[in-house]
Design a protein around this motif. Structure first.
Motif, PDB file in Angstrom:
ATOM      1  N   LYS A  59       8.004   8.915  -7.481  1.00 21.55           N
ATOM      2  CA  LYS A  59       6.459   8.851  -7.026  1.00 21.55           C
ATOM      3  C   LYS A  59       5.470   8.284  -8.198  1.00 21.55           C
ATOM      4  CE  LYS A  59       7.232  12.319  -3.609  1.00 21.55           C
ATOM      5  NZ  LYS A  59       6.903  13.564  -3.044  1.00 21.55           N
ATOM      6  N   VAL A  60       6.117   7.868  -9.289  1.00 20.43           N
ATOM      7  CA  VAL A  60       5.438   7.013 -10.290  1.00 20.43           C
ATOM      8  C   VAL A  60       5.730   5.553 -10.096  1.00 20.43           C
ATOM      9  CG1 VAL A  60       4.714   6.644 -12.568  1.00 20.43           C
ATOM     10  CG2 VAL A  60       4.993   8.941 -11.590  1.00 20.43           C
ATOM     11  N   THR A  61       4.656   4.681 -10.052  1.00 17.67           N
ATOM     12  CA  THR A  61       5.143   3.314 -10.208  1.00 17.67           C
ATOM     13  C   THR A  61       4.276   2.334 -11.310  1.00 17.67           C
ATOM     14  OG1 THR A  61       5.367   1.354  -8.690  1.00 17.67           O
ATOM     15  CG2 THR A  61       3.694   2.953  -8.315  1.00 17.67           C
ATOM     16  N   MET A  62       4.729   1.582 -11.671  1.00 17.52           N
ATOM     17  CA  MET A  62       3.915   0.530 -12.811  1.00 17.52           C
ATOM     18  C   MET A  62       4.391  -0.854 -12.372  1.00 17.52           C
ATOM     19  SD  MET A  62       3.884   2.280 -16.265  1.00 17.52           S
ATOM     20  CE  MET A  62       3.539   3.985 -16.650  1.00 17.52           C
ATOM     21  N   HIS A  93      10.305   2.705  -9.652  1.00 21.08           N
ATOM     22  CA  HIS A  93       9.688   1.717  -9.096  1.00 21.08           C
ATOM     23  C   HIS A  93       8.889   1.104 -10.244  1.00 21.08           C
ATOM     24  CE1 HIS A  93      10.956   2.883  -5.246  1.00 21.08           C
ATOM     25  NE2 HIS A  93      10.610   4.021  -5.401  1.00 21.08           N
ATOM     26  N   PHE A  94       9.575   0.109 -11.202  1.00 19.93           N
ATOM     27  CA  PHE A  94       8.942  -0.441 -12.249  1.00 19.93           C
ATOM     28  C   PHE A  94       9.049  -2.181 -11.938  1.00 19.93           C
ATOM     29  CE2 PHE A  94       9.195  -2.862 -16.355  1.00 19.93           C
ATOM     30  CZ  PHE A  94       7.928  -2.703 -16.715  1.00 19.93           C
ATOM     31  N   GLY A  98       9.538 -11.541 -12.390  1.00 19.72           N
ATOM     32  CA  GLY A  98      10.562 -11.932 -11.520  1.00 19.72           C
ATOM     33  C   GLY A  98      10.854 -10.996 -10.228  1.00 19.72           C
ATOM     34  N   GLU A  99      10.365 -10.052 -10.307  1.00 19.83           N
ATOM     35  CA  GLU A  99      10.342  -8.770  -9.266  1.00 19.83           C
ATOM     36  C   GLU A  99       8.904  -8.465  -8.885  1.00 19.83           C
ATOM     37  OE1 GLU A  99      12.822  -5.032  -7.584  1.00 19.83           O
ATOM     38  OE2 GLU A  99      12.560  -5.489  -9.805  1.00 19.83           O
TER      39      GLU A  99
END
Length: 422
Positions: A59-62, A93-94, A98-99
């Motif tokens: 639930k943490v994304t950068m 979810h980093f 490229g992504e």
């Protein structure tokens, strides 16, 4: 107690049956977001808390998107700090080169936000996800750090303005024109710390790209958040992008609003925000011959596939005006790939444009399209403050992808209705 959509979502996330505007609440978070500029500050504050792990690695994304691919050593060091932190904390979810994509286009595309969520992000345009029926808002990096540590955040419950939408939007008019019309009407502080709640039969004529754009720019009217009533289009989008099961909240019929504003979408015209505020709007009957030097089509506001399709439709078979630089920025890698497969990139290149990897670069005057003194740009970004895209003596004009494309054709600010067949 009767509540708005936003109040119902916040009540559910603080474990209460009802809340009212002005109350301070501590709410559970479904997602905490940071980017390559704001996350390093949050990471330093997180370290001061003495925490060895985030509250939930899922639930943490950068998202590395502002100065990525890195434009200089400082940008590289900021990204390395984020990369190292997410590796150490096993963040699921980093998103890096490229992504990655522009964060507010990428997260919905990845299915990370769904209806009924509470989302905070250390970026003011986090309010974008209200298009999905979520409560989402921008916060400071310290709040992001506390959110990563505890999974909670304090909020003052906002009051709301209801926007009742009717009618059908016209060809080459989009959500960008709608939100510029609204901001021009109510002003850049017209919704200060309030929720902008969109509903009505006119919703059916707005695509999801339109809605993302409108919610994205709620902050430009001073709003705490923008939020759309969930309908079949919303649910289809969530399902197609693998989002979690939506929780749908509808405002009570007797919910209290500070104001109710009626918007007939069929009357909205192509609209441009002149320097140096998003509220300084004009329609083309009020615009004279304004020559331009650059056009940018992209950003978290207008870099989705639908935006590129519209621009390509106007550019196809034409050439960019002499001495006008045209920069196209697909918002995500997926959008880039789909645009390539559809032949849009060929159209752009043959027109005389350059096509960039996803980045926020020119929007905030970072790189990939900086303006010199005296230069003017028509851009699909969301802010046109003094010096926003370069020199303090440059000028930024906010417009839709259709208007930006039409302006690239003529070399002056031009209505798409003038150059395109409708």
């Amino acid at each position: 107690m009767a509540m708005t959509m936003t109040q119902k979502i916040l009540a559910a996330h603080c474990g209460r049956e009802s809340i009212s505007a002005g109350e301070l609440i501590l709410a559970d978070l479904d997602l905490v977001l940071g980017n390559d500029i704001t996350s390093p500050v949050a990471i330093k504050e997180f370290a001061k808390l003495g925490m060895d792990r985030v509250f939930d690695k899922n639930k943490v994304t950068m998202v590395m998107d502002h100065f990525v691919p890195n434009k200089d050593i400082k940008a590289a060091e900021q990204c390395k700090m984020c990369r190292d932190f997410c590796g150490e904390k096993d963040i699921t979810h980093f998103y890096d080169v490229g992504e990655m994509g522009i964060e507010h286009a990428l997260l919905p595309e990845k299915g990370l936000v769904t209806a009924g969520n509470v989302v905070i992000g250390a970026d003011s345009h986090t309010c974008t996800y209200g298009a999905l029926g979520a409560f989402s808002t921008g916060v400071g990096s310290t709040d992001m750090a506390c959110g990563m540590a505890t999974g909670k955040s304090w909020f003052k419950v906002p009051s709301a303005i209801k926007f009742d939408l009717t009618g059908n939007i016209r060809k080459y008019v989009s959500g960008k024109d709608v939100i510029l019309h609204i901001i021009g009407r109510i002003g850049v502080d017209g919704a200060l710390y309030r929720s902008m709640e969109f509903k009505g039969e006119g919703l059916s004529s707005l695509t999801m790209a339109d809605r993302f754009c409108i919610a994205n720019m709620a902050i430009e009217a001073g709003a705490k958040n923008g939020i759309f009533e969930v309908d079949d289009k919303t649910l289809d989008y969530i399902r197609e992008h693998g989002g979690a099961k939506p929780v749908i909240y509808k405002a009570d019929s007797n919910a209290k609003y500070d104001d109710v504003i009626n918007i007939d979408l069929s009357t909205i015209e192509p609209t441009v925000a002149f320097p140096h505020l998003p509220g300084n709007t004009k329609v083309f009957s009020e615009i004279g011959n304004v020559k331009i030097d650059q056009v940018v089509i992209g950003s978290c506001t207008n870099g989705r596939l639908e935006d590129l399709i519209t621009a390509a439709e106007i550019m196809k078979g034409r050439k960019a005006a002499k001495n006008v630089r045209v920069i196209i920025i697909p918002a995500t890698q997926r959008v880039y790939l789909e645009a390539m497969e559809m032949g849009l990139l060929r159209t752009f290149i043959e027109f005389g444009a350059v096509v960039s990897t996803p980045t926020c670069g020119p929007c905030l005057g970072g790189y990939m399209g900086i303006l010199a003194a005296g230069e003017r740009a028509v851009t699909t970004t969301n802010r046109n403050f003094v010096g926003r895209m370069g020199h303090t003596e440059s000028e930024v004009y906010l417009a839709s992808p259709a208007t930006a494309a039409a302006s690239a054709v003529t070399g002056r600010i031009t209505s798409p209705w003038e150059v395109a067949e409708i």
